[in-house]
Scaffold this active site. Structure first.
Site, PDB file in Angstrom:
ATOM      1  N   TYR A  50       0.842  -1.205   0.000  1.00 29.52           N
ATOM      2  CA  TYR A  50       0.000   0.000   0.000  1.00 29.52           C
ATOM      3  C   TYR A  50       0.868   1.243   0.000  1.00 29.52           C
ATOM      4  O   TYR A  50       1.778   1.365   0.826  1.00 29.52           O
ATOM      5  CB  TYR A  50      -0.902   0.019   1.249  1.00 29.52           C
ATOM      6  CG  TYR A  50      -2.350   0.031   0.860  1.00 29.52           C
ATOM      7  CD1 TYR A  50      -2.860   1.095   0.097  1.00 29.52           C
ATOM      8  CD2 TYR A  50      -3.198  -1.010   1.198  1.00 29.52           C
ATOM      9  CE1 TYR A  50      -4.178   1.093  -0.303  1.00 29.52           C
ATOM     10  CE2 TYR A  50      -4.511  -1.009   0.793  1.00 29.52           C
ATOM     11  CZ  TYR A  50      -5.010   0.046   0.039  1.00 29.52           C
ATOM     12  OH  TYR A  50      -6.293   0.049  -0.363  1.00 29.52           O
ATOM     13  N   GLU A  52      -0.424   4.802  -0.532  1.00 30.83           N
ATOM     14  CA  GLU A  52      -1.201   6.039  -0.710  1.00 30.83           C
ATOM     15  C   GLU A  52      -0.297   7.242  -0.536  1.00 30.83           C
ATOM     16  O   GLU A  52       0.522   7.291   0.389  1.00 30.83           O
ATOM     17  CB  GLU A  52      -2.337   6.102   0.311  1.00 30.83           C
ATOM     18  CG  GLU A  52      -3.485   5.187  -0.044  1.00 30.83           C
ATOM     19  CD  GLU A  52      -4.604   5.257   0.977  1.00 30.83           C
ATOM     20  OE1 GLU A  52      -4.338   5.647   2.133  1.00 30.83           O
ATOM     21  OE2 GLU A  52      -5.745   4.921   0.620  1.00 30.83           O
ATOM     22  N   ASP A 196      -5.728  14.209 -25.090  1.00 32.63           N
ATOM     23  CA  ASP A 196      -5.829  12.813 -24.666  1.00 32.63           C
ATOM     24  C   ASP A 196      -5.177  11.969 -25.760  1.00 32.63           C
ATOM     25  O   ASP A 196      -5.803  11.649 -26.766  1.00 32.63           O
ATOM     26  CB  ASP A 196      -7.301  12.443 -24.474  1.00 32.63           C
ATOM     27  CG  ASP A 196      -7.492  10.964 -24.154  1.00 32.63           C
ATOM     28  OD1 ASP A 196      -6.481  10.228 -24.136  1.00 32.63           O
ATOM     29  OD2 ASP A 196      -8.647  10.544 -23.941  1.00 32.63           O
ATOM     30  N   THR A 223      -3.091   6.471 -22.062  1.00 32.92           N
ATOM     31  CA  THR A 223      -3.000   5.124 -21.528  1.00 32.92           C
ATOM     32  C   THR A 223      -1.536   4.719 -21.666  1.00 32.92           C
ATOM     33  O   THR A 223      -0.775   5.347 -22.400  1.00 32.92           O
ATOM     34  CB  THR A 223      -3.846   4.117 -22.336  1.00 32.92           C
ATOM     35  OG1 THR A 223      -3.385   4.140 -23.688  1.00 32.92           O
ATOM     36  CG2 THR A 223      -5.324   4.468 -22.303  1.00 32.92           C
ATOM     37  N   LYS A 226      -1.340   1.108 -25.036  1.00 36.75           N
ATOM     38  CA  LYS A 226      -1.657   1.076 -26.466  1.00 36.75           C
ATOM     39  C   LYS A 226      -0.337   1.160 -27.248  1.00 36.75           C
ATOM     40  O   LYS A 226       0.510   0.298 -27.056  1.00 36.75           O
ATOM     41  CB  LYS A 226      -2.685   2.155 -26.796  1.00 36.75           C
ATOM     42  CG  LYS A 226      -4.019   1.889 -26.077  1.00 36.75           C
ATOM     43  CD  LYS A 226      -5.107   2.899 -26.378  1.00 36.75           C
ATOM     44  CE  LYS A 226      -6.346   2.597 -25.546  1.00 36.75           C
ATOM     45  NZ  LYS A 226      -7.403   3.619 -25.695  1.00 36.75           N
ATOM     46  N   ARG A 232      -1.414  -2.261 -18.683  1.00 35.59           N
ATOM     47  CA  ARG A 232      -2.672  -1.522 -18.731  1.00 35.59           C
ATOM     48  C   ARG A 232      -2.632  -0.447 -17.661  1.00 35.59           C
ATOM     49  O   ARG A 232      -2.357  -0.735 -16.492  1.00 35.59           O
ATOM     50  CB  ARG A 232      -3.867  -2.443 -18.456  1.00 35.59           C
ATOM     51  CG  ARG A 232      -3.938  -3.673 -19.311  1.00 35.59           C
ATOM     52  CD  ARG A 232      -5.339  -4.209 -19.378  1.00 35.59           C
ATOM     53  NE  ARG A 232      -6.111  -3.373 -20.272  1.00 35.59           N
ATOM     54  CZ  ARG A 232      -6.003  -3.421 -21.600  1.00 35.59           C
ATOM     55  NH1 ARG A 232      -5.197  -4.254 -22.190  1.00 35.59           N
ATOM     56  NH2 ARG A 232      -6.713  -2.601 -22.342  1.00 35.59           N
TER      57      ARG A 232
HETATM   58  C1  LIG Z   1      -8.414   3.984 -24.842  1.00 34.58           C
HETATM   59  C2  LIG Z   1      -8.730   5.398 -24.607  1.00 34.58           C
HETATM   60  C3  LIG Z   1      -9.041   5.884 -23.328  1.00 34.58           C
HETATM   61  C4  LIG Z   1      -9.371   5.015 -22.154  1.00 34.58           C
HETATM   62  O1  LIG Z   1      -8.463   4.165 -21.704  1.00 34.58           O
HETATM   63  P1  LIG Z   1      -8.867   3.018 -20.648  1.00 34.58           P
HETATM   64  O2  LIG Z   1      -7.537   2.604 -20.136  1.00 34.58           O
HETATM   65  O3  LIG Z   1      -9.596   1.980 -21.420  1.00 34.58           O
HETATM   66  O4  LIG Z   1      -9.714   3.625 -19.592  1.00 34.58           O
HETATM   67  C5  LIG Z   1      -9.206   7.249 -23.156  1.00 34.58           C
HETATM   68  N1  LIG Z   1      -9.098   8.079 -24.197  1.00 34.58           N
HETATM   69  C6  LIG Z   1      -8.842   7.649 -25.447  1.00 34.58           C
HETATM   70  C7  LIG Z   1      -8.742   8.627 -26.554  1.00 34.58           C
HETATM   71  C8  LIG Z   1      -8.664   6.288 -25.699  1.00 34.58           C
HETATM   72  O5  LIG Z   1      -8.462   5.872 -26.940  1.00 34.58           O
END
Ligand SMILES: *Cc1c(COP(=O)(O)O)cnc(C)c1O
Length: 428
Positions: A50, A52, A196, A223, A226, A232
């Site tokens: 933990y 935090e 994002d 993320t 990807k 993840r």
């Molecule tokens: C995949 C994605 C997310 C979310 O990611 P998670 O890990 O699935 O919550 C947010 N924004 C965009 C543009 C994405 O392609």
């Protein structure tokens, strides 16, 4: 890797999933294959701890090594993305976005982002999300003819709604936005500029895609699983003054780093996942190596070649092609079948893709016209441009022969044969 186990049910499923991954080719643009070292860090004893708080500011004892591993992840993320600050604790991309909203907005405040129906993400204001209940999302679209951002429309909406955040990000857009132009619009209306980059972070890290933080953006969420090819999870990079992560601070754009830290913890999350943070540190280290630049360039080369090969076979691509890792096909226009039917038939031969809405989709969202492909995963397995004609041909043949079981079996065997020549990185 796994010897005798007592829970046969779960470990048999892990084995079956490993076989599925080995014997198929992954064309879903948001997926990738991690290295053995990323996998090992994720399966490590850091999961027992933990932590935090933040390095040097924790609520529990025993943080000698968690502090060091999180600091490594933070410093690597900052160096890789040229950011003043990094928060590596978000459990996912959605959590990262929610933490930024919570850091900067009050209930009812306006966010201007790309509509889900035009390539945006759920977390950019889809009415089914929690954040859409709290904040007022206004959505821009893309030009339905060109499939590209319509900057005049974005400017017009910014003038009309005075959003607190101008958000650029997408899960199904295959072009590179004009970040300078977006920053100019956002600055004119006093917006926090938020990018994002969940899909393209690995391309940014590899130097083959512009970095919004170098074009005037204040915050970048992503993320880590990807194109970045890590565990993840999520991450938030920002520009500004870094303060005590747990202390209250004035709500100014300069203080964004501290506002974000407080918003991730204690604002929206509890204890961080230290094993995942360790794996993020490993993945970031990998992304800093020269080989990763080669990888990122190859992702783009493969996508561009696959797009050409598909177009030669009269597939209609949204936006007329791709500048990144992602391809969106209008299947109804191309072959008269729904994206979901194409997805099922490709799955049948070991090619994994996903159905997706296209801009101005005449079909309902649960039965969309589009099919989405990407090259990050197959590139990790070592496929190059010369393999793309074969993949395009399989896609073409599978859809044409979708009622011919014998032909589908033959194609499936061909896919398995190619896949087995390219082991998963974690098997090496
Ligand atoms: C995949 C994605 C997310 C979310 O990611 P998670 O890990 O699935 O919550 C947010 N924004 C965009 C543009 C994405 O392609």
């Amino acid at each position: 890797m796994i010897g005798e186990v007592s829970d046969r049910q779960v470990f048999d499923l892990i084995k079956a999933e490993a076989k599925r991954q080995r014997d198929g080719l992954e064309l879903i643009p948001s997926e990738n294959y991690v290295s053995r070292e990323v996998l090992m860090a994720m399966g490590s004893v850091f999961t027992n701890k933990y932590s935090e708080g933040y390095p040097g500011h924790r609520y529990y004892g025993g943080q000698e090594f968690t502090d060091q591993v999180e600091t490594l992840a933070i410093e690597r993320a900052k160096a890789l993305f040229h950011a003043d600050h990094a928060n590596v604790q978000p459990h996912s991309g959605a959590q990262a976005n929610n933490a930024v909203y919570n850091a900067w907005l009050e209930p009812g405040d306006v966010v201007l982002g790309l509509s889900l129906d035009y390539g945006g993400h759920l977390t950019h204001g889809s009415p089914v999300t929690q954040s859409a209940k709290i904040y007022h999302f206004v959505n821009y679209t893309v030009d339905p003819d060109t499939g590209l951002f319509d900057y005049d429309q974005i400017e017009q909406l910014a003038r009309e709604y005075h959003p607190k955040i101008l958000l650029v990000g997408y899960s199904a857009y295959s072009h590179i936005p004009d970040f300078d132009r977006l920053a100019e619009i956002g600055n004119r209306y006093g917006c926090l500029l938020m990018a994002d980059m969940a899909h393209v972070a690995g391309l940014i890290a590899g130097g083959v895609h512009p970095n919004p933080l170098e074009h005037g953006f204040h915050v970048m969420t992503t993320t880590t699983h990807k194109t970045l090819r890590g565990p993840r999870g999520g991450m938030i990079l920002s520009m500004g003054k870094v303060g005590n992560p747990l202390k209250r601070t004035a709500k100014t754009i300069e203080n964004i780093p501290t506002l974000i830290d407080r918003s991730v913890f204690p604002g929206t999350q509890g204890g961080p996942l230290m094993h995942v943070i360790a794996a993020k540190a490993v993945a970031l280290h990998e992304a800093m190596q020269p080989e990763f630049k080669t990888y990122a360039q190859q992702v783009i080369n493969n996508a561009s070649r696959l797009a050409d090969e598909l177009q030669q076979r009269q597939f209609s691509l949204v936006g007329g092609g791709t500048e990144n890792h992602l391809i969106l096909i209008d299947m109804i226009k191309s072959r008269g079948v729904h994206g979901g039917i194409a997805e099922t038939v490709l799955d049948r031969i070991g090619l994994t893709a996903n159905k997706n809405v296209i801009p101005n989709d005449p079909e309902p969202a649960f039965r969309p016209s589009g099919l989405r492909f990407g090259t990050p995963a197959i590139t990790t397995r070592g496929l190059v441009e010369a393999d793309m004609p074969q993949i395009a041909s399989w896609i073409d043949q599978a859809i044409a022969s979708r009622h011919d079981e014998a032909k589908l079996n033959e194609l499936h065997n061909q896919v398995i044969a190619l896949a087995r020549q390219h082991p998963l990185p974690s098997d090496l």
